[in-house]
Motif scaffolding. Structure first.
Motif, PDB file in Angstrom:
ATOM      1  N   ILE A 154       1.736 -34.765  46.180  1.00  0.00           N
ATOM      2  CA  ILE A 154       1.081 -34.136  45.013  1.00  0.00           C
ATOM      3  C   ILE A 154       0.610 -35.304  44.138  1.00  0.00           C
ATOM      4  CG2 ILE A 154       1.405 -32.596  42.991  1.00  0.00           C
ATOM      5  CD1 ILE A 154       1.871 -31.080  45.579  1.00  0.00           C
ATOM      6  N   TYR A 175       3.638 -23.226  48.579  1.00  0.00           N
ATOM      7  CA  TYR A 175       4.378 -22.273  47.738  1.00  0.00           C
ATOM      8  C   TYR A 175       5.245 -22.992  46.716  1.00  0.00           C
ATOM      9  CZ  TYR A 175       6.974 -17.955  46.854  1.00  0.00           C
ATOM     10  OH  TYR A 175       7.538 -16.858  46.282  1.00  0.00           O
ATOM     11  N   TYR A 206       4.526 -36.640  43.199  1.00  0.00           N
ATOM     12  CA  TYR A 206       5.668 -36.044  43.898  1.00  0.00           C
ATOM     13  C   TYR A 206       5.339 -35.914  45.388  1.00  0.00           C
ATOM     14  CZ  TYR A 206       6.728 -34.424  39.180  1.00  0.00           C
ATOM     15  OH  TYR A 206       6.925 -34.348  37.860  1.00  0.00           O
ATOM     16  N   ILE A 255       6.381 -26.781  41.115  1.00  0.00           N
ATOM     17  CA  ILE A 255       5.789 -27.924  40.408  1.00  0.00           C
ATOM     18  C   ILE A 255       4.760 -27.445  39.378  1.00  0.00           C
ATOM     19  CG2 ILE A 255       4.456 -30.058  40.682  1.00  0.00           C
ATOM     20  CD1 ILE A 255       5.797 -30.347  43.442  1.00  0.00           C
ATOM     21  N   GLN A 256       3.872 -26.552  39.777  1.00  0.00           N
ATOM     22  CA  GLN A 256       2.852 -26.081  38.837  1.00  0.00           C
ATOM     23  C   GLN A 256       3.468 -25.213  37.751  1.00  0.00           C
ATOM     24  OE1 GLN A 256      -0.269 -27.201  39.159  1.00  0.00           O
ATOM     25  NE2 GLN A 256       0.252 -28.214  41.090  1.00  0.00           N
ATOM     26  N   GLU A 257       4.495 -24.492  38.161  1.00  0.00           N
ATOM     27  CA  GLU A 257       5.107 -23.519  37.228  1.00  0.00           C
ATOM     28  C   GLU A 257       5.932 -24.213  36.172  1.00  0.00           C
ATOM     29  OE1 GLU A 257       4.534 -20.180  37.774  1.00  0.00           O
ATOM     30  OE2 GLU A 257       5.703 -19.609  35.995  1.00  0.00           O
ATOM     31  N   TYR A 258       6.770 -25.161  36.676  1.00  0.00           N
ATOM     32  CA  TYR A 258       7.723 -25.735  35.731  1.00  0.00           C
ATOM     33  C   TYR A 258       7.245 -27.044  35.111  1.00  0.00           C
ATOM     34  CZ  TYR A 258      10.996 -22.210  37.363  1.00  0.00           C
ATOM     35  OH  TYR A 258      11.591 -21.022  37.653  1.00  0.00           O
ATOM     36  N   GLN A 259       6.452 -27.767  35.704  1.00  0.00           N
ATOM     37  CA  GLN A 259       5.858 -29.016  35.212  1.00  0.00           C
ATOM     38  C   GLN A 259       6.908 -30.119  35.013  1.00  0.00           C
ATOM     39  OE1 GLN A 259       2.591 -29.821  34.631  1.00  0.00           O
ATOM     40  NE2 GLN A 259       1.842 -27.810  35.320  1.00  0.00           N
ATOM     41  N   ASP A 301      -1.111 -37.231  40.830  1.00  0.00           N
ATOM     42  CA  ASP A 301      -1.296 -37.039  39.373  1.00  0.00           C
ATOM     43  C   ASP A 301      -2.789 -37.159  39.049  1.00  0.00           C
ATOM     44  OD1 ASP A 301      -1.851 -39.667  39.683  1.00  0.00           O
ATOM     45  OD2 ASP A 301      -0.101 -40.446  38.565  1.00  0.00           O
ATOM     46  N   ASN A 332       4.775 -25.998  45.681  1.00  0.00           N
ATOM     47  CA  ASN A 332       3.852 -26.606  44.723  1.00  0.00           C
ATOM     48  C   ASN A 332       3.444 -25.603  43.664  1.00  0.00           C
ATOM     49  OD1 ASN A 332       2.078 -28.417  43.539  1.00  0.00           O
ATOM     50  ND2 ASN A 332       0.399 -27.854  44.918  1.00  0.00           N
ATOM     51  N   GLU A 333       3.058 -24.436  44.145  1.00  0.00           N
ATOM     52  CA  GLU A 333       2.567 -23.405  43.217  1.00  0.00           C
ATOM     53  C   GLU A 333       3.682 -22.878  42.309  1.00  0.00           C
ATOM     54  OE1 GLU A 333       0.702 -20.001  45.099  1.00  0.00           O
ATOM     55  OE2 GLU A 333      -0.832 -21.396  45.916  1.00  0.00           O
ATOM     56  N   GLN A 334       4.812 -22.531  42.970  1.00  0.00           N
ATOM     57  CA  GLN A 334       5.866 -21.809  42.256  1.00  0.00           C
ATOM     58  C   GLN A 334       6.831 -22.712  41.495  1.00  0.00           C
ATOM     59  OE1 GLN A 334       6.011 -18.403  42.026  1.00  0.00           O
ATOM     60  NE2 GLN A 334       4.081 -18.441  43.169  1.00  0.00           N
TER      61      GLN A 334
END
Ligand code: ADP
Length: 590
Positions: free
Chosen positions: A144, A48, A153, A54-58, A146, A50-52
């Motif tokens: 996570i 979650y 991360y 790391i992926q969301e904010y970059q 790259d 990761n999704e909400q």
């Protein structure tokens, strides 16, 4: 401990063990289930983040903002902390606080392996919380990557393990309550269950106790048959017990009967009987045994008995009866010692039989005395006959006067001998009951009068008077006229013989309540008490020379006694020396 309590405790222990094993098993299962759930939750949480975030904010700088938007509520409710670490393991964002300075570096094994590219779970108890008390944590680190496949991360999530512990301890509490309840139930059920088994056993035990008590005392107390309530082993045991007790009762009563018979026989024996065992202790003795050996104590042993009869232990040999005669006070006792063997060839005990042989001894003595008396009585007249005959042969026969005088002496001696043989023959016939009495109804008064008539001349010769005190009513008896006449004549002639010149002889015939009596009293020389006891004995004479001089042989009274007894009557004598004698003839009423 009784079977009842043994069963109950076994039952409780079993239930306790089962509950303990299953409880532990349940707790272990619960623990792993909870841990698995927590891990699953941590994993979802990491995904979650990761999704909400790391992926969301970059951009890593925005990650903290992402947390603040995302986790504020979650972390409070679920006690889950989320952290994002950079590739060197520094925290760049965390759900715990927004103060980046306070971020902690997580350099534990979970983080290290995640930095190396491998997700893993772990647990720790560290003072990680800001409130600075130790908490158990469950943690999860998720790398996570790259684009080039390097760890960019690490998402590190951890959850407070207290909730798992709490639910586990709650479950443990529940299980404990269940165990206690189960134990109580097991106890109650165990008691009921044990009772169903033990109550028939205790009924049996009571029965057996009663039986044993009865058997102990040789009593056949009536034990009712125990009811058979089941068909199981106890039921069968009860049946067997009932059978056994009825058999035992029968055997006991048979034994008791036998014992009673033996007791009766032993008790009513005229001989004293006792038995001793191999140790010499007395096993049994009848009362006669103790009565005969008056000085002896109840627990006499064989040695003491042997000492009394003067026998040594060595003299006893198996199955050889030893007989001894001892004198106990006035009695002669024959003691037979019979050593017995049961299985071996050695003496295993002794049976002693005591017989009172005083009577035999006395009879034997009397027989010897009698023979001596008879031979003496025969020898005296025989000596007379022989010496006078010899004198006659030697020449006295030529003097006619002397010859006649001598022949008269010889004749008298021959008369005495014939009288003696007649008396002896008569006594012997009376003894062997060969005399047949000529029984008839006779008048005792008339008979007495006749006897007085026959003796009156002899009395007159001694200037003696005979007075007869007649009863008003005649006394009729059933008897042999001649024999009873013989008795009365004998008594009257004794009164004349043993009284001096001018004596008074009184005769009285009277009817008593149960019998008729003829009393012949004289005021003659009398008899001492010592002699009085013996005047009815054969050949007994108070003054031998005097009696012989008067033609007596000492058999008259014994014949009189036999005749009286042969008629169912008796004769008694009362006397005082130099005062006189009363002879009482007692006759049965017809
Ligand atoms: P005996 O032939 O000697 O008379 P008895 O048997 O008739 O024998 O009597 C036994 C003894 O009893 C006599 O020897 C005598 O000593 C004693 N006796 C019997 N009658 C009398 C009596 N009336 N007075 C004194 N003594 C008597």
């Amino acid at each position: 401990m009784s079977i009842r309590w043994k069963l109950v405790s076994i039952y409780i222990t079993l239930v306790f063990i089962v509950m303990l094993v299953s409880g532990t098993f349940i707790l272990i299962r619960l623990n792993s289930q909870e841990t698995e759930n927590a891990q699953q939750e941590l994993k979802q949480c990491a995904l979650y983040i990761n999704e909400q975030i790391i992926q969301e904010y970059q951009n890593p700088d925005d990650f903290q903002t992402g947390f603040e938007n995302l986790f504020l509520v979650r972390s409070q409710n679920r006690s889950i902390q989320g952290n994002i670490l950079d590739s060197s393991g520094h925290t760049i964002a965390s759900s715990v606080t927004n103060d980046k300075n306070l971020f902690t570096d997580y350099k534990n094994s979970v983080v290290i392996s995640a930095l190396a590219g491998k997700e893993s779970f772990g647990s720790s108890s560290r003072n990680i919380d800001l409130n600075s008390y130790i908490k158990d944590w469950i943690s999860y680190a998720y790398p996570i990557f790259d684009g080039s496949g390097k760890t960019q991360y690490v998402i590190y999530v951890q959850m407070d393990g207290a909730s798992i512990k709490e639910s586990l301890s709650q479950s443990a509490g529940t299980i404990l309550v269940a165990v206690i309840l189960a134990l109580i139930l097991a106890g109650i059920l165990g008691l009921i269950f044990a009772d169903t088994i033990t109550s028939p056993i205790s009924v049996l035990t009571n029965g057996a106790d009663m039986l044993a008590e009865g058997a102990d005392e040789f009593n056949t107390i009536d034990i009712p048959a125990i009811p058979v309530k089941s068909d199981d082993e106890i039921g069968r045991l009860t049946k067997s017990f009932n059978y056994m007790s009825s058999k035992l009762k029968k055997t006991l009563s048979e034994l008791k009967n036998e014992n009673n018979k033996l007791e009766i026989v032993m008790h009513n024996m005229t001989d004293g009987v006792s038995a001793f065992d191999a140790n010499g202790s007395i096993i049994h003795a009848n009362s006669v045994f103790y009565e005969m050996l008056s000085e002896i104590k109840k627990d006499i042993n064989l040695n003491e008995l042997l000492e009394t009869v003067n026998v040594k232990m060595e003299e006893l040999a198996p199955d050889v009866t030893l007989e001894k005669i001892i004198k106990e006070k006035e009695k002669y006792l024959s003691v037979s010692l019979i050593p017995y063997t049961i299985s071996s060839k050695q003496v295993e005990g002794v049976v002693a039989v005591l017989q009172d042989i005083t009577k035999h001894r006395r009879l034997d003595d009397m027989r010897k005395e009698f023979v001596a008396n008879v031979s003496h009585e025969i020898r005296t007249p025989l000596t007379t006959i022989k010496s006078y005959t010899e004198t006659l042969i030697d020449g006295a026969i030529d003097d006619k006067e002397t010859a006649i005088e001598f022949l008269n002496v010889i004749n008298d001696a021959a008369d005495r001998m014939s009288l003696l043989s007649k008396d002896l023959l008569e006594l012997s016939k009376l003894d062997t009951k060969q005399v047949k009495f000529n029984m008839d109804k006779i008048s005792l008064v008339k008979l007495t009068e006749d006897c007085i008539k026959q003796n009156i001349i002899i009395a007159k010769n001694k200037n003696q008077s005979i007075k007869f005190d007649k009863p008003k009513k005649d006394m009729i008896i059933y008897a042999d006229y001649g024999r009873i006449g013989q008795v009365i004549n004998n008594i009257i002639s004794n009164a004349i013989k043993y009284s001096g010149e001018g004596a008074d002889i009184k005769i009285k015939a009277e009817e008593k309540e149960n019998n008729y009596q003829v009393i012949i009293s004289d005021n003659g020389m009398g008899i001492s008490q010592e002699d009085l006891k013996r005047i009815f004995e054969r050949f007994y004479r108070v003054d031998k020379a005097r009696s012989r001089a008067m033609g007596g042989n000492g058999l008259g009274l014994s014949i009189a006694k036999e005749i009286m007894e042969g008629h169912g009557g008796s004769i008694k004598a009362y006397s005082q020396p130099s005062k006189g004698t009363d002879m009482i003839l007692i006759f049965k009423k017809p």
